[in-house]
Structure formats: structure tokens, C-alpha cells
Design a protein around this motif. Structure first.
Motif, short mmCIF file in Angstrom:
data_model
loop_
_atom_site.label_atom_id
_atom_site.label_comp_id
_atom_site.label_asym_id
_atom_site.label_seq_id
_atom_site.Cartn_x
_atom_site.Cartn_y
_atom_site.Cartn_z
N GLY A 106 -2.59 13.67 -10.95
CA GLY A 106 -4.04 13.48 -11.07
C GLY A 106 -4.79 14.64 -10.45
N THR A 107 -6.08 14.45 -10.24
CA THR A 107 -6.95 15.58 -9.93
C THR A 107 -7.48 15.62 -8.50
OG1 THR A 107 -8.82 14.33 -10.74
CG2 THR A 107 -7.75 15.79 -12.31
N VAL A 108 -7.15 14.63 -7.67
CA VAL A 108 -7.63 14.67 -6.28
C VAL A 108 -6.39 14.55 -5.38
CG1 VAL A 108 -9.05 13.52 -4.53
CG2 VAL A 108 -9.88 13.72 -6.87
N ASN B 211 -5.98 2.10 -13.51
CA ASN B 211 -6.15 2.87 -12.27
C ASN B 211 -7.61 3.14 -11.94
OD1 ASN B 211 -3.54 3.09 -11.43
ND2 ASN B 211 -3.20 5.14 -12.22
N TYR B 212 -8.49 2.99 -12.92
CA TYR B 212 -9.91 3.24 -12.68
C TYR B 212 -10.71 1.95 -12.64
CZ TYR B 212 -9.32 8.22 -14.18
OH TYR B 212 -8.96 9.53 -14.31
N SER B 213 -10.04 0.81 -12.59
CA SER B 213 -10.76 -0.45 -12.81
C SER B 213 -10.71 -1.36 -11.60
CB SER B 213 -10.16 -1.18 -14.01
OG SER B 213 -10.30 -0.38 -15.15
N ARG C 254 0.83 -1.21 0.00
CA ARG C 254 0.00 0.00 0.00
C ARG C 254 0.86 1.25 0.00
NH1 ARG C 254 -3.75 0.69 5.04
NH2 ARG C 254 -4.46 -1.29 4.18
N SER C 255 0.43 2.22 -0.82
CA SER C 255 1.07 3.54 -0.74
C SER C 255 0.02 4.57 -0.34
CB SER C 255 1.76 3.88 -2.06
OG SER C 255 2.96 3.12 -2.15
N GLY C 256 -0.77 5.07 -1.30
CA GLY C 256 -1.83 6.01 -0.92
C GLY C 256 -3.13 5.32 -0.53
N GLY D 29 0.83 4.50 -6.74
CA GLY D 29 -0.14 3.73 -7.53
C GLY D 29 -0.51 4.47 -8.80
N LEU D 30 -0.68 5.79 -8.68
CA LEU D 30 -1.04 6.60 -9.85
C LEU D 30 -0.01 6.44 -10.97
CD1 LEU D 30 -3.00 9.47 -10.36
CD2 LEU D 30 -0.68 10.31 -10.53
N THR D 31 1.27 6.50 -10.60
CA THR D 31 2.34 6.41 -11.60
C THR D 31 2.42 5.00 -12.20
OG1 THR D 31 3.57 8.05 -10.34
CG2 THR D 31 4.82 6.77 -11.96
N GLY E 1 7.80 -6.01 -7.57
CA GLY E 1 8.65 -5.78 -6.41
C GLY E 1 7.97 -4.69 -5.59
N VAL E 2 8.74 -4.03 -4.75
CA VAL E 2 8.17 -3.00 -3.89
C VAL E 2 8.91 -1.69 -4.13
CG1 VAL E 2 7.78 -2.34 -1.50
CG2 VAL E 2 7.58 -4.73 -2.16
N VAL E 3 8.18 -0.66 -4.52
CA VAL E 3 8.80 0.64 -4.79
C VAL E 3 9.12 1.33 -3.46
CG1 VAL E 3 8.42 2.95 -5.75
CG2 VAL E 3 7.61 0.93 -7.00
C1 LIG Z 1 -10.69 9.86 -5.23
C2 LIG Z 1 -9.80 9.32 -6.32
C3 LIG Z 1 -9.36 10.17 -7.32
C4 LIG Z 1 -8.52 9.69 -8.33
N1 LIG Z 1 -8.12 10.54 -9.32
C5 LIG Z 1 -7.32 10.09 -10.30
C6 LIG Z 1 -6.86 10.96 -11.34
O1 LIG Z 1 -7.19 12.13 -11.37
N2 LIG Z 1 -6.07 10.44 -12.29
C7 LIG Z 1 -5.69 9.14 -12.31
O2 LIG Z 1 -4.95 8.75 -13.21
N3 LIG Z 1 -6.11 8.29 -11.35
C8 LIG Z 1 -6.91 8.73 -10.36
N4 LIG Z 1 -7.34 7.87 -9.39
C9 LIG Z 1 -6.95 6.48 -9.47
C10 LIG Z 1 -5.58 6.30 -8.85
O3 LIG Z 1 -4.60 6.59 -9.81
C11 LIG Z 1 -5.37 4.86 -8.39
O4 LIG Z 1 -6.33 4.58 -7.42
C12 LIG Z 1 -3.97 4.64 -7.85
O5 LIG Z 1 -3.75 3.26 -7.74
C13 LIG Z 1 -3.79 5.29 -6.50
O6 LIG Z 1 -2.51 5.08 -6.00
P1 LIG Z 1 -2.31 4.78 -4.45
O7 LIG Z 1 -0.85 4.77 -4.19
O8 LIG Z 1 -3.16 5.68 -3.65
O9 LIG Z 1 -2.95 3.34 -4.40
P2 LIG Z 1 -2.76 2.01 -3.56
O10 LIG Z 1 -4.16 1.51 -3.39
O11 LIG Z 1 -1.93 2.17 -2.36
O12 LIG Z 1 -1.99 1.09 -4.60
C14 LIG Z 1 -2.48 0.84 -5.89
C15 LIG Z 1 -1.76 -0.34 -6.52
O13 LIG Z 1 -0.36 -0.07 -6.61
C16 LIG Z 1 0.38 -1.04 -5.86
N5 LIG Z 1 1.39 -0.34 -5.08
C17 LIG Z 1 1.15 0.68 -4.24
N6 LIG Z 1 2.29 1.07 -3.67
C18 LIG Z 1 3.26 0.27 -4.13
C19 LIG Z 1 4.65 0.19 -3.90
N7 LIG Z 1 5.25 1.01 -3.04
N8 LIG Z 1 5.35 -0.75 -4.56
C20 LIG Z 1 4.75 -1.59 -5.43
N9 LIG Z 1 3.43 -1.57 -5.68
C21 LIG Z 1 2.69 -0.64 -5.04
C22 LIG Z 1 -0.62 -1.66 -4.91
O14 LIG Z 1 -0.24 -2.93 -4.51
C23 LIG Z 1 -1.88 -1.63 -5.71
O15 LIG Z 1 -1.94 -2.72 -6.58
C24 LIG Z 1 -8.14 8.33 -8.35
C25 LIG Z 1 -8.59 7.48 -7.34
C26 LIG Z 1 -9.41 7.96 -6.34
C27 LIG Z 1 -9.93 7.03 -5.29
#
Ligand SMILES: Cc1cc2nc3c(=O)[nH]c(=O)nc-3n(C[C@H](O)[C@H](O)[C@H](O)COP(=O)(O)OP(=O)(O)OC[C@H]3O[C@@H](n4cnc5c(N)ncnc54)[C@H](O)[C@@H]3O)c2cc1C
Length: 451
Positions: free
Chosen positions: A129-131, A400-402, A69-71, A138-140, A195-197
Motif C-alpha cells: 500500500g501507500t502509507v 480495508n477502506y470500510s 491486532r497487527s498494524g 491486515g492489508l493482505t 484464526g490468528v496469523v
Molecule cells: C493511513 C492509512 C493508509 C492506508 N493505505 C492503504 C493503501 O494504500 N492500500 C490499501 O489497500 N489499504 C490501505 N489502508 C487500509 C489498510 O489496508 C487496512 O487498514 C488494514 O486492515 C491495515 O492492516 P493492519 O494490520 O494495520 O490492521 P489491524 O487494524 O491490526 O487489523 C485489521 C484487521 O485484520 C485482522 N488481523 C490483524 N492481524 C491479524 C492476525 N495476525 N491474524 C488474524 N487477523 C488479523 C484484525 O482483527 C482486523 O480485523 C490504509 C489505512 C490507513 C489507516
């Protein structure tokens, strides 16, 4: 106490371990999407590779699944696991900018707002992204679509390098020069990092001047406005303006907002769009970029149950009336339909060394349902599924949206990309320790969700 927790106590410092008996557990176990009301056996919070490797070895020796987990924002709930081990980077949000190189180093738990704040002070930014509470990691890994996408491309297009802890305990620097195959997957592949970032490093760009805002139209005007936009964009998709129409509710009334962000001093495209669409453009004016970056935050708070369906098109000919009908039939006023238009030239310009599969995509539609009550799960999920199927698509879905293991995500990839993922898996994570999320679907057609 579970076997995992007692075993972890021997290898993980106490301050890094969160288990059901620690006070912060109830908060720490939660992720953004409250549909995933999951109780992991333990969370480990550390950036120390030896601690993380010991924790993963301990979990695997006991047959305990692992999530990273990251965000914590992925709607599919990939960053948590029932009775499993969560490597939780959400507390590690450090962002360090180096003015000399123009590069920014980011710890994995950083949120988009953390980057914006640090970089804006230096007159720089990374297009994200926008939020603002969304995790950068995860976004990247999935791509990264935001207000600057028309001219600047995806977040992953600005990735310079990453530090990755591999399943065998090695820590590797990943870039175009080193482990280039893995770097390609990290740049928008959407199937995790194999792996793990532990750290991401981005190129930054000068903070653009932006003129942005939202133009509201009644739903009765949605077909005309969306039709006009499609026609205009089919002729010439601007590089200077990102357009994101949203069909949603203000109060109990459904309508259409065309959210625009012009990120260039050249406003000719913006003027052209304004003239063509008409309406009240008084909300569109010069904005401070970090402030605009958090303009949508309130719409996504507080966290609730959520279900998303993403559909992508490599053409611009969907029937806007279908979208109007879909929002009219939404089960409640927290549902929305986001339309995103892409400039394919911009997306294709960054294609080399990136596994992001949707670079020919001209348009994406996201059916987003949000609701608080578990009793209403079915009706919301049904709404998103039904309409995503009705409008068709065919160019795939944005990872990321699925939701979990969607076949549309897998079908976005060319066969050679899928083959490259399998080769990466064999090389870096043969025991599939970190295979949660869309990567889980790549190897097992039986798990594919056809909903
Ligand atoms: C409110 C909201 C707004 C959003 N807006 C946008 C937007 O504007 N544009 C857009 O493109 N997307 C958007 N998203 C989607 C977003 O890009 C994805 O939900 C993304 O996965 C979020 O990253 P995270 O680090 O918070 O997620 P996490 O849920 O922590 O991780 C997502 C995935 O990445 C993997 N991961 C996380 N951290 C690591 C790590 N350190 N090493 C290896 N794998 C890892 C996780 O195992 C998981 O499979 C939005 C999502 C939400 C809920």
C-alpha cells in the motif's frame, strides 16, 4: 484487577501481558483511528502459540471478547475491544528475505515500510500500500492496493503461504497446497483469517524502476481532468501506470492532484496520459521506490479521528462534477477524496484461489474524513456518508477502506463466496472467537450498518 487479568497471570508470562496497571498500557491500547478510544481489559504480546491459545481459552471461559491486532490501522477499529482481550502482534515486525528462493517471511506486526527497507536492499519488493506505517497483515487479508497495482495486482496476489493458529490450538501452514480453502479466504477475503496469523510468506518481484509524482490542478479544472481520464481509461487502461487522483486541500484551497506511478521502462502510456491531461508534470520523475512508498506518510500523521466510505464501480462513468462538489462541501481541510483506477485484466489474472471480491472493479472512490475534535464527529461522518450515497456505485466496497459491518462490503461477495466463508467458520472457528470485523456482519444481518 479484572478477573481476566488475574486469570491470565496464571497462564501468560508477565513480560507478555499488558494490563491497565502496566506503564505501557496507555500507549499500547491506542490504535490508528482515535475514534476508537477503547480500553481493553488486557493485551497479550507473544508469538508463542501455546501462550496465545491459553490466553484465548482463558478469555472465552470468562465470556470475554477477543480482538487481534497487527498494524492497528483498520479504520473500523476491529483490532481492539472494550473490556476484552487483544492479541497484539504490533511489536513483532521481523522481516527475513531468502535470496535463494526469492521468498520473504514476515511477522504479523510488520509495517509496509519494514518490508520495503529489507527488500530494497536486495533489489526486490512486494507490491503493497501507500502509507508506510500500515500493517502488512491486515492489508493482505483485505487485498492490498498500492502504487504497483496496475501491473502487479494486489498484495494478496503475492502471498505464498501463512502460518495460522486455529481456535482449537493447532498451528497450520496454509497455502495453495494445504488448507487451500483457508488460503483463498486469506488472500483478500477481508473477513479475517478464521484464526490468528503468526507469519506471512510472500513471493517477491524485482524492484521496478519507477517514475512517479503528483500533478496539481485547480478545482475548476477537475471536471475536465477526471472526465478525460475516465475517457482514456475506458478505451484502454494501462498496465504500466497506476493513477490515483486525489481531491484535497493544500492549505485552505481545494484542488485535484493526479498522483501517478509508472512502473515500467516503457513510458508510452505515461506520455499518452501526460499529453492528454496537460498541466505541470515537473514533479513526475525517477524515484527511489522505498522513498516513494512513504511519500504520503505526512498526510496521515498524527493519528486523528477518522471515518471512511468506500464505493466501487465496474464502469467508468461517474460524474466528476459530483466529486468536485463534494470536496467543496467538505467540513474541513483534512478531508479528501481518493479515486483509484484498476486494470481489470491484471486483477482477474490473479483471481484463482483468492476471495478478493472486486476483481471486475474499474474504479474505487474513497471519501476520507480526518479531524481531531470529538465534537465534530457527526458532521464528518455525515459528509462521507452523504457523498458516498450520492455517487452511487454498486460494485461493492473495499473491506480495508470500510467501517464496521458495512452492507456494501457484504454485497461485494458472490453468494458462493459467502457460503464458503460460512463453511470455513464451521470448520475452523465454530465458536466465532475471531469473528470481529467484517466477518461479524456475514452471519448476522441485524448488525448491518446501512448508513
Ligand atoms: C493511513 C492509512 C493508509 C492506508 N493505505 C492503504 C493503501 O494504500 N492500500 C490499501 O489497500 N489499504 C490501505 N489502508 C487500509 C489498510 O489496508 C487496512 O487498514 C488494514 O486492515 C491495515 O492492516 P493492519 O494490520 O494495520 O490492521 P489491524 O487494524 O491490526 O487489523 C485489521 C484487521 O485484520 C485482522 N488481523 C490483524 N492481524 C491479524 C492476525 N495476525 N491474524 C488474524 N487477523 C488479523 C484484525 O482483527 C482486523 O480485523 C490504509 C489505512 C490507513 C489507516
Amino acid at each position: 484487577m479484572s478477573d481476566l487479568v488475574s486469570a491470565l497471570r496464571r497462564v501468560v508470562p508477565e513480560m507478555c501481558l499488558v494490563s491497565p496497571s502496566t506503564p505501557e498500557y496507555e500507549q499500547a491500547r491506542l490504535i490508528y483511528n482515535r475514534m476508537h478510544d477503547i480500553r481493553p481489559a488486557a493485551l497479550v504480546r507473544s508469538l508463542d502459540p501455546s501462550v496465545l491459545h491459553s490466553a484465548t481459552k482463558t478469555a472465552t471461559s470468562l465470556g470475554v471478547p477477543i480482538a487481534v491486532r497487527s498494524g492497528g490501522h483498520h479504520i473500523g477499529g476491529f483490532s481492539t475491544v472494550e473490556d476484552g482481550l487483544v492479541l497484539d502482534f504490533s511489536p513483532f515486525r521481523n522481516v527475513v528475505f531468502d535470496p535463494e528462493s526469492g521468498l520473504v517471511q514476515v511477522r504479523p506486526g510488520a509495517r509496509l515500510g519494514d518490508l520495503d527497507t529489507v527488500l530494497a536492499a536486495h533489489g526486490r519488493c512486494v507490491p503493497t500500500g501507500t502509507v508506510s506505517d500500515t500493517g502488512i497483515t491486515g492489508l493482505t487479508l483485505g487485498g492490498g492496493i498500492g502504487w504497483l497495482v496496475a501491473g502487479y495486482g494486489l498484495t494478496c496476489d503475492h502471498l505464498h503461504s501463512a502460518e495460522v493458529l486455529l481456535a482449537d490450538g493447532r498451528v497450520v501452514e496454509v497455502s495453495r497446497q494445504a488448507h487451500a480453502d483457508l488460503f483463498t479466504a486469506l488472500r483478500g477475503g477481508g473477513v479475517g483469517a478464521f484464526g490468528v496469523v503468526l507469519k506471512l510468506c510472500f513471493h517477491t518481484v524485482p524492484l521496478p524502476r519507477i517514475k512517479a509524482g503528483s500533478v496539481r490542478y485547480p478545482l475548476s479544472d477537475a471536471t475536465r481532468v477526471l472526465g478525460a481520464l475516465q475517457k482514456l481509461l475506458a478505451e484502454d487502461t494501462p498496465e504500466t501506470v497506476t493513477l490515483a487522483p486525489v481531491l484535497d486541500f493544500r492549505g485552505s484551497t481545494p484542488g485535484l492532484s493526479v498522483d501517478v506511478c509508472c512502473h515500467s521502462d516503457d513510458e508510452r502510456d505515461l506520455d499518452r496520459i501526460r499529453t492528454m491531461l496537460g498541466g505541470d508534470w515537473s514533479d513526475v520523475y525517477d524515484r527511489h521506490y522505498p522513498q516513494w512508498q512513504s511519500i504520503l506518510d505526512r498526510s496521515f500523521q498524527p493519528p486523528m479521528r477518522g471515518y471512511w466510505k468506500s464505493v466501487h464501480f465496474d464502469r467508468l462513468d461517474i460524474d466528476p462534477e459530483l466529486l468536485a462538489e463534494a470536496i467543496r462541501g467538505a467540513p474541513d481541510n483534512r478531508c479528501s477524496i481518493l479515486v483509484e483506477y484498476y486494470n481489470v485484466e491484471t486483477l482477474r489474472a490473479h483471481a484463482e484461489g483468492s476471495a478478493f471480491p472486486l476483481r471486475d472493479s474499474r474504479m474505487g472512490v474513497l471519501f476520507s474524513a480526518r479531524w481531531p475534535d470529538p465534537a465534530h464527529d457527526d458532521v464528518h461522518m455525515h459528509w462521507a456518508r452523504k457523498w458516498s450515497m450520492r455517487i452511487g456505485g454498486g460494485a461493492g466496497a473495499y473491506s480495508n477502506y470500510s467501517q464496521d459491518t458495512e452492507h456494501q462490503v457484504r454485497s461485494s461477495f458472490a453468494p458462493e463466496t459467502l457460503a464458503s466463508f460460512r463453511a470455513l467458520e464451521a470448520a475452523y472457528d465454530p465458536d466465532r472467537l475471531f469473528a470481529k470485523g467484517h466477518r461479524a456482519a456475514l452471519g448476522d444481518s441485524a448488525t448491518v450498518d446501512r448508513g
